[in-house]
Design an enzyme around this catalytic site. Structure first.
Site, mmCIF file in Angstrom:
data_model
loop_
_atom_site.group_PDB
_atom_site.id
_atom_site.type_symbol
_atom_site.label_atom_id
_atom_site.label_comp_id
_atom_site.label_asym_id
_atom_site.label_seq_id
_atom_site.Cartn_x
_atom_site.Cartn_y
_atom_site.Cartn_z
ATOM 1 N N ARG A 1 1.863 10.717 -11.595
ATOM 2 C CA ARG A 1 0.570 11.173 -12.127
ATOM 3 C C ARG A 1 -0.161 10.018 -12.807
ATOM 4 N NH1 ARG A 1 -0.901 12.174 -16.981
ATOM 5 N NH2 ARG A 1 1.241 12.288 -17.795
ATOM 6 N N LYS B 1 5.445 9.717 -13.795
ATOM 7 C CA LYS B 1 5.064 8.354 -13.392
ATOM 8 C C LYS B 1 4.055 8.382 -12.263
ATOM 9 C CE LYS B 1 6.952 3.752 -12.619
ATOM 10 N NZ LYS B 1 6.258 3.295 -11.414
ATOM 11 N N ARG C 1 3.278 9.446 -0.297
ATOM 12 C CA ARG C 1 2.154 9.535 0.646
ATOM 13 C C ARG C 1 0.834 9.726 -0.104
ATOM 14 N NH1 ARG C 1 2.043 9.940 6.014
ATOM 15 N NH2 ARG C 1 0.051 10.522 6.940
ATOM 16 N N SER D 1 5.609 2.223 3.308
ATOM 17 C CA SER D 1 5.701 1.896 1.885
ATOM 18 C C SER D 1 6.711 2.763 1.161
ATOM 19 C CB SER D 1 4.315 2.084 1.248
ATOM 20 O OG SER D 1 4.367 1.993 -0.151
ATOM 21 N N ASP E 1 3.692 -3.530 4.535
ATOM 22 C CA ASP E 1 4.034 -2.938 3.257
ATOM 23 C C ASP E 1 2.726 -2.822 2.476
ATOM 24 O OD1 ASP E 1 5.722 -2.241 0.909
ATOM 25 O OD2 ASP E 1 5.027 -4.188 0.182
ATOM 26 N N ASP F 1 6.422 -8.273 0.778
ATOM 27 C CA ASP F 1 6.420 -9.137 -0.405
ATOM 28 C C ASP F 1 7.745 -9.129 -1.157
ATOM 29 O OD1 ASP F 1 5.860 -7.407 -3.321
ATOM 30 O OD2 ASP F 1 5.817 -6.353 -1.404
ATOM 31 N N ASP G 1 2.291 -2.079 -1.491
ATOM 32 C CA ASP G 1 2.255 -2.588 -2.862
ATOM 33 C C ASP G 1 2.734 -4.032 -2.940
ATOM 34 O OD1 ASP G 1 1.498 0.011 -3.981
ATOM 35 O OD2 ASP G 1 3.506 0.610 -3.367
ATOM 36 N N GLU H 1 0.961 -3.722 -8.302
ATOM 37 C CA GLU H 1 2.053 -3.813 -9.275
ATOM 38 C C GLU H 1 1.581 -3.685 -10.732
ATOM 39 O OE1 GLU H 1 5.152 -3.514 -8.749
ATOM 40 O OE2 GLU H 1 5.015 -3.652 -6.571
#
Length: 228
Positions: free
Chosen positions: A79, A77, A117, A113, A12, A171, A14, A21
């Site tokens: 951007r 979001k 992409r 993820s 993963d 996570d 993030d 985060e």
């Protein structure tokens, strides 16, 4: 490469490979502030750790009564996040060490993820992880996001690996559930350590309750060599 010859590792991104985060929180906080929601806190953000950006903004539209469309919210979001991701994403040092260690062993690896992409590519190239992590699957490329297994199964397909030969590093509880549903083993490193008792984490082969503070490359490597 004793013990690792038939193992493929899927990361993963993030909260697992990188501490992105804070960037997601800041992008979301900015967006919601623009729409009149000025009390969005880090604790609020933690409710959305582990789910895709599309799912997050869809929930926000309903929960906060936002007038913009989901597509508009998603684009805004993304951007804001990309602006932050390109310049302010930190790789966890022990995770970088593990990636480099596995690369020297010839272990095939992928990133799967819930991010877009474009975001994944920006982070991997900006941090230099793209040298070793060339196989990438985003939530945009599969029918269902985590906790469905789709993104991990697609990663295994692209690696040419059987799901049972794959180990996922995750996570978040939805990701651990997705790994289990895919028939893959899992190393769980909870980003929110207070959620370590979530039932989804009980299926992990290795659960590091202290999160990144407890994780070391050597611990993961030794477990991978011994896992059956």
């Amino acid at each position: 490469m004793s013990g690792l010859a038939n193992t493929s590792v899927i990361f993963d991104l993030d909260g697992t490979l990188v501490d992105s985060e804070p960037n997601y929180y800041e992008a979301g906080r900015q967006l919601l502030t623009e729409h009149g929601i000025t009390d969005f806190t880090w604790a609020d953000h933690e409710r959305y750790v582990g789910i895709s950006t599309l799912e997050t903004v869809t929930l926000w539209k309903r929960e906060y009564g936002l007038r913009a469309s989901v597509d508009e919210l998603l684009a805004d979001k993304n951007r804001r996040y990309l602006d932050l991701a390109r310049t302010a994403t930190r790789v966890y040092p022990e995770m970088r060490e593990l990636v480099e260690l596995l690369a020297t062993e010839g272990v095939v690896m992928a990133v799967a993820s819930g991010s877009s992409r474009e975001a994944i590519t920006a982070i991997l190239s900006g941090t230099g992880l793209d040298i070793h992590l060339r196989t990438v699957v985003s939530a945009d490329e599969v029918e269902r996001g985590k906790p469905a297994p789709d993104v991990f199964l697609e990663a295994a397909r692209r690696l040419g690996a059987a799901p049972g030969d794959c180990v996922v590093l995750e996570d978040a509880a939805p990701g651990a559930a997705a790994a289990h549903a895919a028939g893959m083993r899992c190393i769980a490193i909870p980003y929110v350590t207070g959620q370590a008792d979530a039932p989804e984490f009980t299926t992990a082969g290795l659960l590091l309750r202290g999160g990144q503070g407890e994780f070391t490359a050597q611990t993961a490597y030794d477990w991978l060599r011994g896992a059956k």
